[in-house]
Scaffold this active site. Structure first.
Site, PDB file in Angstrom:
ATOM      1  N   THR A   1      -0.796   5.735   2.891  1.00 13.75           N
ATOM      2  CA  THR A   1      -2.005   4.953   3.167  1.00 13.75           C
ATOM      3  C   THR A   1      -1.693   4.056   4.361  1.00 13.75           C
ATOM      4  OG1 THR A   1      -2.718   4.978   0.856  1.00 13.75           O
ATOM      5  CG2 THR A   1      -3.628   3.246   2.256  1.00 13.75           C
TER       6      THR A   1
ATOM      7  N   ARG B   1      -7.299   6.091  -5.484  1.00 14.70           N
ATOM      8  CA  ARG B   1      -6.970   7.501  -5.665  1.00 14.70           C
ATOM      9  C   ARG B   1      -7.285   7.969  -7.086  1.00 14.70           C
ATOM     10  NH1 ARG B   1      -0.877   7.742  -3.570  1.00 14.70           N
ATOM     11  NH2 ARG B   1      -1.200   9.998  -3.843  1.00 14.70           N
TER      12      ARG B   1
ATOM     13  N   ILE C   1       0.858  -1.171   0.000  1.00 13.76           N
ATOM     14  CA  ILE C   1       0.000   0.000   0.000  1.00 13.76           C
ATOM     15  C   ILE C   1       0.901   1.229   0.000  1.00 13.76           C
ATOM     16  CG2 ILE C   1      -2.041  -1.052   1.028  1.00 13.76           C
ATOM     17  CD1 ILE C   1      -1.164  -0.177   3.740  1.00 13.76           C
ATOM     18  N   ASP C   2       0.373   2.355  -0.430  1.00 13.65           N
ATOM     19  CA  ASP C   2       1.182   3.556  -0.597  1.00 13.65           C
ATOM     20  C   ASP C   2       1.755   4.049   0.725  1.00 13.65           C
ATOM     21  OD1 ASP C   2       0.528   3.526  -3.294  1.00 13.65           O
ATOM     22  OD2 ASP C   2      -1.192   4.863  -3.033  1.00 13.65           O
ATOM     23  N   LYS C   3       2.801   4.856   0.631  1.00 15.00           N
ATOM     24  CA  LYS C   3       3.506   5.345   1.814  1.00 15.00           C
ATOM     25  C   LYS C   3       2.563   5.995   2.827  1.00 15.00           C
ATOM     26  CE  LYS C   3       5.715   9.286   1.761  1.00 15.00           C
ATOM     27  NZ  LYS C   3       6.677  10.397   1.586  1.00 15.00           N
TER      28      LYS C   3
END
Length: 312
Positions: free
Chosen positions: A148, A245, A144-146
């Site tokens: 998130t 997103r 998962i993104d930094k």
């Protein structure tokens, strides 16, 4: 970096359905848990052949071809183990489920070689991590993104990794997120379907409906509408980079605080997008029992939707 011994060669016959595929694409189908970029490297290294003929990446496979592949084994990891506290939701001999905080990159990448989840895992697991994803992504099946937050499963051995990667590929893993978006979403429920690929105008971003994009489906459900924002639950049918997103920005409701896809200014002074991977469910790779985990909302998120939510 210490290289282990070479794996035995494996030979595969090309079937009718895959005839005409480019070599790296064919190999990615044969080994679904390894990436095409990985195969492009071993093709360049001369490790893919037909008999004594070394194949090039541009080779288009033909029905009946006998493709011999030598997949190099995982290498000794040079990543430094770091004593970083982990919020562990579950752990056994095969897997680990963690609740990732904000501002933590999942695996080392240019500009982020320390302080990552992998650095923390190396310390916690004492090198008991699967090696399938290579030397910078031990144990990592998905990410998962930094900025998130939320639940993420890590594999401690290759057998577990193979089984969970297959579930990811089959889109059978339950993944439900919580997020706050700008504006008032009219529909109570819905699904967004659009191919997602690299934005040709900005290589840092992904975009919907672009050439060579991959199919992506995001389901959403409104949990609460505020004055200027909407609190949503998302369920992923696919797992593309930045999927939620991109999809929400595409319908005019970017995630609150999103620095890439939202407004340039956020009056709440958030550190990145307001998105949390809350529910993660899958079949355990050894017991075959379905397991589901819930990562509690982070404090900043609870504050936004708490008693003072009138600000939203």
């Amino acid at each position: 970096m210490e290289q282990q011994g070479t794996e035995p060669a494996q030979t595969f016959e090309v079937c009718t359905e895959l005839e005409g595929s480019r070599l790296d694409k064919f190999l990615a189908v044969i080994y679904p848990d390894l990436s095409r970029s990985f195969f492009q490297k071993i093709i360049k290294a001369g490790q893919v052949r037909i008999a004594d003929q070394v194949l090039k990446q541009s080779y288009l496979v033909r029905e009946g071809d006998l493709i011999t592949v030598v997949v190099p084994p995982a290498v000794q990891i040079d990543i430094r183990a770091e004593h970083i506290p982990l919020d562990i939701l579950y752990e056994d001999a095969d897997i680990l489920v963690v609740n990732k905080p904000k501002n933590m990159v999942v695996h080392p990448a240019p500009g982020h070689y320390t302080g990552t989840l992998v650095n923390a895992l190396m310390y916690h697991c004492q090198n008991e991590l699967s090696g399938i994803n290579g030397e910078i992504r031990p144990g990592i099946v998905h990410r998962i993104d930094k900025d998130t937050t939320g639940s993420l499963v890590v594999c401690k051995n290759d057998a577990a990794h193979h089984k969970l990667a297959a579930q990811m590929k089959a889109h059978s893993v339950t993944r439900r997120y919580r997020g706050i978006v700008t504006g008032l979403v009219k529909e109570d429920t819905g699904a967004i379907r659009s191919d997602i690929g690299r934005d040709p105008k900005n290589r840092l971003k992904m975009a919907g409906n672009v050439k060579n994009g991959r199919p992506a489906v995001t389901h959403f459900r409104v949990l609460e509408r505020y004055t200027r924002h909407t609190y949503l639950e998302f369920e992923l049918e696919t797992g593309r980079t930045h999927q939620i997103r991109v999809h929400m920005a595409g319908i005019g409701h970017p995630l609150l605080g999103d620095p890439l896809y939202g407004p340039s200014k956020c009056r709440f002074h958030l550190q990145g997008q307001c998105l949390h991977a809350m529910i993660l469910g899958f079949i355990h790779p050894k017991t075959d029992a379905y397991m589901e985990f819930s990562a509690p909302l982070p404090e900043y998120f609870e504050t936004l939707i708490g008693p003072k939510k009138g600000a939203l």
